[in-house]
Write an enzyme that holds these catalytic residues in place. Structure first.
Site, short mmCIF file in Angstrom:
data_model
loop_
_atom_site.label_atom_id
_atom_site.label_comp_id
_atom_site.label_asym_id
_atom_site.label_seq_id
_atom_site.Cartn_x
_atom_site.Cartn_y
_atom_site.Cartn_z
N CYS A 140 -8.34 1.63 6.65
CA CYS A 140 -7.86 2.41 5.51
C CYS A 140 -8.32 1.82 4.16
CB CYS A 140 -6.34 2.52 5.55
SG CYS A 140 -5.54 1.00 5.03
N CYS A 168 0.87 -1.18 0.00
CA CYS A 168 0.00 0.00 0.00
C CYS A 168 0.90 1.23 0.00
CB CYS A 168 -0.85 -0.01 1.26
SG CYS A 168 0.18 0.00 2.74
N GLU A 173 0.38 -0.73 16.38
CA GLU A 173 -0.48 0.40 15.99
C GLU A 173 -1.43 0.77 17.13
OE1 GLU A 173 -2.46 0.23 12.13
OE2 GLU A 173 -3.96 1.67 12.86
O1 0CH Z 1 -1.04 -5.19 9.31
P1 0CH Z 1 -0.12 -4.69 10.33
O2 0CH Z 1 -0.64 -3.47 11.03
O3 0CH Z 1 0.33 -5.73 11.33
O4 0CH Z 1 1.21 -4.14 9.63
P2 0CH Z 1 2.01 -4.56 8.33
O5 0CH Z 1 1.85 -5.98 8.00
O6 0CH Z 1 3.41 -4.07 8.55
O7 0CH Z 1 1.33 -3.73 7.15
C1 0CH Z 1 1.48 -2.36 7.03
C2 0CH Z 1 0.49 -1.59 7.83
C3 0CH Z 1 1.17 -0.56 8.64
C4 0CH Z 1 0.28 0.29 9.50
O8 0CH Z 1 -1.02 0.42 9.09
FE1 SF4 Z 2 -0.99 0.82 4.45
FE2 SF4 Z 2 -3.38 1.47 5.31
FE3 SF4 Z 2 -1.48 0.86 7.05
FE4 SF4 Z 2 -1.34 3.12 5.71
S1 SF4 Z 2 -2.90 2.59 7.17
S2 SF4 Z 2 0.32 1.64 6.03
S3 SF4 Z 2 -2.23 2.58 3.75
S4 SF4 Z 2 -2.37 -0.54 5.56
#
Ligand code: 0CH
Ligand code: SF4
Length: 316
Positions: A200, A17, A131
């Site tokens: 999101c 993303c 988060e």
């Molecule tokens: O899905 P999470 O939040 O565990 O994180 P990820 O796999 O590092 O993906 C990116 C999302 C980062 C914050 O929204």
């Molecule tokens: Fe990706 Fe959504 Fe996380 Fe932002 S909030 S890093 S767009 S998954």
């Protein structure tokens, strides 16, 4: 020997993303600007391949700021950090770059605004996830109440049922969150929610695409890491949408071929932190064993991009 035929439904959107793309660029640009080592607080995104690649370029991953020296730059991960983290970095006069996704920062601002307006905050999220820790940490300890399930809503102990607001983690299951929000609204009819969902666009789109491919296929593989919340949600959404076998795989080598015996179709997607290279690796592994016909199933087109912070756009 002829290979058995296999239809491979490739979900789109899938994989990186805009927030992940930006966070990885921030680390790469920081190493270019300041040289190695650049410290990164927490995995920049939850993917071992990404983390190992950045480590090879000079990133040093730590869990807490006190593991970083004062005189090297530090990056905060895409998931966001409690307010105390940049405050401590300021106190130590460290150079830092915040790679928190702007869509996570938006939720941080929302939580603070509600608190300033005198509303007690409820966060819908997963306990212990970075988060959730980051968003709850925008307000003093104990100020934000966490609910993870509709059952939690029944027992949450609020100060005043008429002065409440909620925010959510950005990577939750859209459908499960609807149930929790409904429970909150039933118990607290005056609760204030986000103007637009905190979940999101990327999370929403990847779940929608999975709902489309999962019922068509004998199996669903989600490329992603076991600590990636959004990737794990894709597995659950796929199973709920009717796919008999839904599994998370980090790499092609993790595919359980015995469990896939007899399939004639497979659906593939990837979490927001999983590189496309790993998706291709998985597809290639199927091509080795099957006569594969790829069908792209695209349910949305994404054009979101986020700029990297200005400090990285200027030369050293
Ligand atoms: O899905 P999470 O939040 O565990 O994180 P990820 O796999 O590092 O993906 C990116 C999302 C980062 C914050 O929204
Ligand atoms: Fe990706 Fe959504 Fe996380 Fe932002 S909030 S890093 S767009 S998954």
């Amino acid at each position: 020997m002829t290979k058995p035929a296999l239809t491979l439904y490739l979900a789109a959107p899938r994989g990186f993303c805009a927030g992940v793309d930006r966070a990885i660029k921030i680390v790469e640009m920081a190493i270019e600007k300041w040289g190695a080592p650049v410290f990164v607080r927490h995995e920049i995104v939850h993917n071992k391949y990404v983390v190992d690649g950045l480590r090879a370029k000079g990133a040093v991953f730590v869990e807490e700021l006190d593991e970083c020296p004062d005189d090297r730059p530090v990056i905060f991960s895409a998931h966001g950090v409690p307010k105390s983290v940049p405050a401590e970095a300021d106190r130590r006069q460290m150079v830092y770059v915040d790679a928190t996704c702007p869509l996570v920062s938006k939720v941080h601002i929302e939580a603070q605004r509600h608190a300033e307006n005198g509303l007690q905050m409820i966060m819908i999220g997963h306990k212990g996830h970075p988060e959730t820790i980051g968003t709850m940490g925008q307000l003093p300890d104990g100020e934000v109440l966490l609910v993870e399930t509709p059952d939690d809503v029944a027992t949450v102990d609020v100060r005043d049922p008429d002065n409440l607001a909620y925010v959510t983690q950005t990577t939750l299951s859209v459908d499960d969150t609807k149930d929790i929000v409904a429970a909150l609204q039933t118990r607290f009819p005056n609760i204030v929610g986000p103007h637009k969902e905190d979940i999101c666009y990327a999370t929403t789109n990847r779940q929608e695409a999975v709902k489309e491919v999962a019922p068509k296929a004998d199996a669903l593989l989600v490329v992603g890491a076991p600590n990636s919340s959004n990737s794990k949600r894709l597995v659950e959404v796929g199973a709920k949408a009717g796919c008999q076998y839904a599994q998370l795989v980090q790499r092609a080598e993790n595919i359980d071929w015995r469990a896939l015996e007899g399939i004639s179709s497979v659906a593939i997607t990837a979490g927001a932190s999983a590189p496309e290279l790993l998706v291709n690796e998985v597809i290639d592994a199927f091509r080795e064993r099957y006569d594969v016909t790829v069908e792209l199933v695209e349910t949305a087109i994404e054009r979101v991009e986020f700029k990297v912070p200005r400090v990285l756009r200027t030369p050293a």
